[in-house]
Each structure stands twice: as C-alpha cells, then as structure tokens.
Design an enzyme around this catalytic site. Structure first.
Site, short mmCIF file in Angstrom:
data_model
loop_
_atom_site.label_atom_id
_atom_site.label_comp_id
_atom_site.label_asym_id
_atom_site.label_seq_id
_atom_site.Cartn_x
_atom_site.Cartn_y
_atom_site.Cartn_z
N MET A 179 0.86 -1.18 0.00
CA MET A 179 0.00 0.00 0.00
C MET A 179 0.91 1.24 0.00
SD MET A 179 -3.18 -0.92 2.57
CE MET A 179 -4.03 0.65 2.30
N PHE A 180 0.42 2.32 -0.55
CA PHE A 180 1.12 3.61 -0.63
C PHE A 180 2.36 3.57 -1.53
CE2 PHE A 180 -0.66 2.88 3.64
CZ PHE A 180 -1.75 3.76 3.57
N SER A 181 2.42 2.55 -2.41
CA SER A 181 3.57 2.49 -3.32
C SER A 181 3.26 3.16 -4.66
CB SER A 181 4.00 1.04 -3.54
OG SER A 181 2.98 0.30 -4.20
N LYS A 237 0.51 2.32 -6.83
CA LYS A 237 -0.01 1.39 -7.85
C LYS A 237 -1.14 2.03 -8.66
CE LYS A 237 -1.17 -1.80 -4.86
NZ LYS A 237 -0.74 -1.09 -3.61
N GLU A 266 -6.96 -3.15 -7.82
CA GLU A 266 -7.24 -3.95 -6.61
C GLU A 266 -7.59 -5.40 -6.93
OE1 GLU A 266 -7.09 -2.47 -3.51
OE2 GLU A 266 -8.02 -0.49 -3.62
N CYS A 306 9.44 2.89 3.98
CA CYS A 306 9.15 2.39 5.32
C CYS A 306 9.02 3.56 6.29
CB CYS A 306 10.25 1.44 5.77
SG CYS A 306 10.04 0.87 7.47
N CYS A 331 11.93 3.24 9.17
CA CYS A 331 13.38 3.41 8.97
C CYS A 331 13.77 4.09 7.66
CB CYS A 331 14.07 2.05 9.07
SG CYS A 331 13.81 1.03 7.60
N CYS A 350 9.33 -1.92 5.62
CA CYS A 350 10.28 -2.83 4.98
C CYS A 350 10.18 -4.20 5.66
CB CYS A 350 11.71 -2.28 5.07
SG CYS A 350 12.37 -2.33 6.74
P1 TMP Z 1 -4.22 0.01 -2.06
O1 TMP Z 1 -3.29 -1.10 -2.47
O2 TMP Z 1 -4.86 0.70 -3.20
O3 TMP Z 1 -3.60 0.92 -1.09
O4 TMP Z 1 -5.48 -0.68 -1.36
C1 TMP Z 1 -5.41 -1.86 -0.64
C2 TMP Z 1 -6.73 -2.21 0.00
O5 TMP Z 1 -6.63 -3.53 0.53
C3 TMP Z 1 -7.14 -1.33 1.16
O6 TMP Z 1 -8.56 -1.13 1.13
C4 TMP Z 1 -6.82 -2.15 2.40
C5 TMP Z 1 -7.01 -3.55 1.89
N1 TMP Z 1 -6.18 -4.57 2.57
C6 TMP Z 1 -6.80 -5.73 3.04
O7 TMP Z 1 -8.01 -5.90 2.92
N2 TMP Z 1 -6.03 -6.67 3.66
C7 TMP Z 1 -4.67 -6.56 3.78
O8 TMP Z 1 -4.03 -7.46 4.32
C8 TMP Z 1 -4.04 -5.34 3.27
C9 TMP Z 1 -2.56 -5.16 3.40
C10 TMP Z 1 -4.84 -4.38 2.67
MG MG Z 2 -4.72 1.65 -4.93
ZN ZN Z 3 12.04 -0.34 7.89
#
Ligand code: TMP
Ligand code: MG
Ligand code: ZN
Length: 205
Positions: free
Chosen positions: A18-20, A22, A90, A146, A149, A184
């Site tokens: 997440m937050f990378s 995508k 997603e 991260c 760190c 990380c």
């Molecule tokens: P993103 O990749 O666009 O940030 O969105 C990821 C979505 O997936 C966000 O709604 C949170 C959800 N999620 C889960 O349901 N289970 C997980 O283990 C993780 C890491 C994210």
């Molecule tokens: Mg997304």
């Molecule tokens: Zn780290």
C-alpha cells in the site's frame, strides 16, 4: 516505458505494498492510452469503496472513472466491442477467474493493465495475485517508503489501536492510513506468524 509489443495483446501487472503508487501508475497509463484515443475500460472490485464509488482513486486523490464488479467474469459481460485497453485495480480482491479473464482478453489482442497488493498484511501472497504475476508479460513491483526506517517498503503493516495486527486476523479489511502503513521486511511485524512454511502447514492440520 518501452513496451516492444508488435502485435496482439498482453498483460501488464503493477504490484507492491500500500502507498507504493499502484493506482497512480494505473491512472497514468490509462490517461496516456486515452490521449492516443484508445478505448479504455477500468474495472475495480465492489468491495473497495474507500474514496469514490464510480472511480479508482489513489491515496492522494487522483481519480479515473471505473466500473464496479463483484466477480471477474463480469468484465467479459461489460466489455464494449471497441475497447482495446482494460485496466483492473485492486485485483487481490477478485476471484481466481480473473487470471482466465486476463488471459482471454490478452489472447483477443487487448492490452490488460492490472494492479493489486502482492502481499497481505501478514506478508503472504494475496488472492489471485501470484497467478496474475506468473501470467503477465510485464511485472512492476513498486515500493513505498518504510515509515519506521526510511528503507524501500515492500510490505504493509496493519495496526489495530496502534498495535501490529495478529496473524490470525481476517485478511480482508478495507482501509487506508488509519489502519495501514508501509514498512520494509525488517520493520514489518506480524505477531503469531508461524516461523516457517513447515510450521504453518502443521498448524493448519
Ligand atoms: P491500495 O493497495 O490501493 O492501497 O489498497 C489496498 C486495499 O486492501 C485497502 O482497502 C486495504 C485492503 N487490505 C486488506 O483488505 N487486507 C490486507 O491485508 C491489506 C494489506 C490491505
Ligand atoms: Mg490503490
Ligand atoms: Zn524499515
């Protein structure tokens, strides 16, 4: 990105924590395609309605029009005859049929762009993503930073009341920065996580 695809379709996969970035990258690619007057359709699983129902949305507010689907096969039902680019955001939330759908579209000559979390909060492969990564011609693994760190972050930490979520917690939990942060490998914490695959297999018995 120099995609040397002379003819025919292909699958591009964008994964990472997440937050990378995508969805940002998916939006960038579909906007470029639209500028070239290509017919684009974007799909996303209905489960994720965090920011906007009829859009895919990045964490910092970029948006692009998208159609909600409950099952991967609905992509085929909704496909317009003139569509040449299909994007799916997603994909980790979709059923495994999404790999068949992606293959079918690429075989028909379409460009397929897919994003999703490669790993869940436990650090384990998420839904159909491993299958899609294997099927794709191109795979980009993006990184966040991260929060602990500053190293490149490949994992997503789930925090419940500020504490790392337990391995046995449910995998699906829609949310953003109130529950998740990028970390990380070294800073990622999963209390209760089995030490090895062997241990995990035996503990499931
Ligand atoms: P993103 O990749 O666009 O940030 O969105 C990821 C979505 O997936 C966000 O709604 C949170 C959800 N999620 C889960 O349901 N289970 C997980 O283990 C993780 C890491 C994210
Ligand atoms: Mg997304
Ligand atoms: Zn780290």
């Amino acid at each position: 990105m120099p995609y040397l695809q002379p003819k025919g379709g292909w699958i591009e996969l964008i994964c990472g924590s997440m937050f990378s970035g995508k969805t940002e990258e998916l939006i960038r690619r579909v906007r470029r395609a639209k500028i070239a007057r290509q017919q684009v359709q974007v799909f996303k699983p209905k489960i994720d309605n965090r920011y906007a129902a009829a859009h895919v949305a990045s964490h910092d507010g970029l948006q692009f029009e998208a159609e909600n689907i409950e099952e991967a096969r609905q992509i085929l039902d909704r496909l317009r005859p003139d569509t040449t680019v299909v994007a799916i955001d997603e994909a980790q939330f979709l059923d495994w049929t999404v790999a068949d759908v992606a293959r079918l579209l690429a075989d028909r000559g379409l460009r397929v762009i897919i994003t999703g979390l490669d790993l869940d909060f436990r650090g384990e492969p998420f839904g159909p993503m491993p299958l899609l990564m294997a099927e794709a011609e191109m795979v980009d693994k993006l990184h966040a930073i991260c929060v602990m760190c500053g190293a490149p972050a490949s994992r997503t930490q789930r925090l419940i009341n500020g504490q790392p979520a337990n391995y046995s917690d449910p995998v699906i939990m829609v949310g953003a920065s109130e529950v998740y942060e990028a970390r990380c490998r070294d800073c990622h914490q999963v209390p209760g996580r089995p030490q090895s695959l062997g241990e995990r297999v035996t503990s499931n018995e």
